[in-house]
Design an enzyme around this catalytic site. Structure first.
Site, PDB file in Angstrom:
ATOM      1  N   LEU A  47       0.995  -1.264   0.016  1.00 26.89           N
ATOM      2  CA  LEU A  47      -0.093   0.033   0.049  1.00 26.89           C
ATOM      3  C   LEU A  47       0.871   1.171   0.002  1.00 26.89           C
ATOM      4  O   LEU A  47       1.880   1.172   0.779  1.00 26.89           O
ATOM      5  CB  LEU A  47      -0.949  -0.137   1.216  1.00 26.89           C
ATOM      6  CG  LEU A  47      -2.271  -0.717   1.243  1.00 26.89           C
ATOM      7  CD1 LEU A  47      -2.807  -0.816   2.419  1.00 26.89           C
ATOM      8  CD2 LEU A  47      -3.125  -0.409   0.122  1.00 26.89           C
ATOM      9  N   ASP A  48       0.482   2.247  -0.859  1.00 23.71           N
ATOM     10  CA  ASP A  48       1.243   3.362  -0.859  1.00 23.71           C
ATOM     11  C   ASP A  48       1.323   4.262   0.418  1.00 23.71           C
ATOM     12  O   ASP A  48       0.367   3.868   1.186  1.00 23.71           O
ATOM     13  CB  ASP A  48       0.894   4.362  -1.943  1.00 23.71           C
ATOM     14  CG  ASP A  48       0.807   3.848  -3.382  1.00 23.71           C
ATOM     15  OD1 ASP A  48       2.004   3.111  -3.427  1.00 23.71           O
ATOM     16  OD2 ASP A  48       0.111   4.185  -4.131  1.00 23.71           O
ATOM     17  N   PRO A  49       2.130   4.927   0.738  1.00 15.74           N
ATOM     18  CA  PRO A  49       2.336   5.654   2.038  1.00 15.74           C
ATOM     19  C   PRO A  49       0.984   6.472   2.234  1.00 15.74           C
ATOM     20  O   PRO A  49       0.350   6.722   3.324  1.00 15.74           O
ATOM     21  CB  PRO A  49       3.445   6.681   1.992  1.00 15.74           C
ATOM     22  CG  PRO A  49       4.288   6.237   0.902  1.00 15.74           C
ATOM     23  CD  PRO A  49       3.496   5.137  -0.076  1.00 15.74           C
ATOM     24  N   ALA A  51      -2.075   5.611   1.346  1.00 17.94           N
ATOM     25  CA  ALA A  51      -2.997   4.815   1.396  1.00 17.94           C
ATOM     26  C   ALA A  51      -3.337   4.568   2.801  1.00 17.94           C
ATOM     27  O   ALA A  51      -2.501   4.180   3.502  1.00 17.94           O
ATOM     28  CB  ALA A  51      -2.917   3.506   0.446  1.00 17.94           C
TER      29      ALA A  51
END
Length: 395
Positions: A47-49, A51
């Site tokens: 998961l992206d930062p 998200a």
């Protein structure tokens, strides 16, 4: 030759963590390592930062299940801001001025056109028809250059941050559902990617905005829910929807609510928060870094974990085997089961007050037992071990 059994020196299982915004998936893995005092920890799908949401983390022998969980379908909820673009296709990037890509197609498939003012004329009906015609079902998607995809062993985002040209090829993905939950039109300040949406062009009263913003720009915010195959980039969906409408688009919010059978609403989900630390590095620069902090550690954290049996039952197909079958698998022998895909083989545990000869299936504890191996089809009527686990001494 079958894989050698792994020693059962540490507990094994899966955790579903509700990832907070502002830290990486690796930060959560580090937090679990510290919380359980074990090194063997991994996660199923980055998961992206920016998200939040469901991050499946495995520890001990359950890390061998993560490659299977990564391939599960996923569900996301997001906010797409139409009218602007960023370098990363989300609010963590830098704003890009100018027109959308030359090959962008304005309007939906039946000929609606976007007005010269970019957003004028874009309706919810136009957006939904564009999604239905071009962004639902099997599609080809080009990931953002700031992604975790590896190119010759290096992450695309590392190459992009170093200023190198990154060219990623289109990949086939499947969008099962792409629903517009809400549409809001308004204005936001011209300098921030995550500025609030307001209903007037007057500058925001937010002091962070008032200090820098000189103008307000029109935007449309869409709240959406997407269920999709593994490998889908929701950032790319927002970017492509904006390009198809001729106005640009990026994400201001992203939350993963489901990974296969693992949901962020499950009762055993582990919550976490972010703590910031400011320090001066060797170059004399003041640096602030975030770290992920779990809201449960030690035995309390283990209490939230799924057992190995519960983990395999949620992660992949399973088959119940006998204790004799388990011994054979651990010696690399085949067993007489007709399966058609990788399957977890386990010896079920029965409740203590039931005689061992009782065949009543209600007496089987669905969360306990001995997971012997992951098996696959050898030939008709026979299965072979792919991954073998050491016997659980607790069983």
């Amino acid at each position: 030759m079958a894989a050698q059994p792994q020693r059962q020196s540490q507990p094994s299982g899966l955790l579903v963590i509700d990832k907070p915004q502002g830290v990486t998936s690796h930060d959560l893995v580090a937090a679990v390592r510290a919380g359980l005092h074990t090194k063997k920890v991994g996660h199923a799908g980055t998961l992206d930062p920016m998200a939040t949401g469901a991050l499946v983390v495995g520890f001990g022998n359950a890390t061998r299940l993560l490659n299977y969980i990564v391939d599960h379908d996923k569900t996301y909820e997001a906010t797409i801001r139409l009218g602007r673009r960023t370098t990363t296709d989300d609010a963590d990037g830098e704003l890009i001025d100018g027109p959308v890509a030359d090959d962008a197609i304005s309007g939906s498939a039946d000929g609606d056109k976007v007005a010269p003012s970019i957003l004028d004329g874009i309706t919810c009906d136009m957006i939904e028809r564009t999604i239905a015609d071009r962004l639902t079902g099997p599609i080809e998607q080009v990931p953002n250059t700031f992604s975790a995809i590896k190119i010759n062993g290096q992450r695309a985002y590392d190459l992009a941050r170093d200023g190198k040209d990154v060219e990623l090829k289109a990949r086939p993905v499947t969008i099962h559902t792409f629903d517009v939950l809400d549409m809001r039109t308004g204005f936001t300040d011209a300098v921030r990617t995550n500025g609030p949406l307001v209903t007037t062009r007057e500058p925001s009263s937010d002091p962070l905005t008032a200090a820098t913003a000189t103008d307000m720009v029109p935007v449309i915010d869409l709240d959406v829910r997407v269920s999709c195959s593994a490998g889908t980039y929701i950032r790319a969906l927002g970017r492509d929807l904006g390009a198809m409408l001729g106005c640009g688009g990026y994400l201001t919010r992203l939350r993963r609510t489901r990974v296969g059978r693992f949901a962020v609403t499950d009762t055993n989900v582990v919550t976490a928060h972010v703590e910031s630390r400011t320090f001066t590095n060797r170059a004399g620069e003041t640096v602030t870094r975030n770290r992920a902090v779990l809201d449960a550690t030690g035995d309390e954290l283990l209490a939230h974990a799924m057992t190995m049996v519960a983990s395999v039952r949620a992660a992949m197909p399973t088959v119940e085997i006998t204790a004799e079958d388990a011994v054979n698998l651990r010696f690399g022998r085949r067993i007489p089961y007709d399966i058609h895909e990788p399957t977890a083989a386990y010896v079920p545990a029965r409740t203590a007050d039931v005689d061992s000869g009782d065949a009543d299936r209600d007496a089987i504890d669905p969360n306990a037992g001995d997971v012997a191996a992951i098996i696959d089809r050898a030939k008709r009527g026979e299965a072979k071990p792919l991954v073998v686990f050491a016997a659980d001494p607790a069983q």
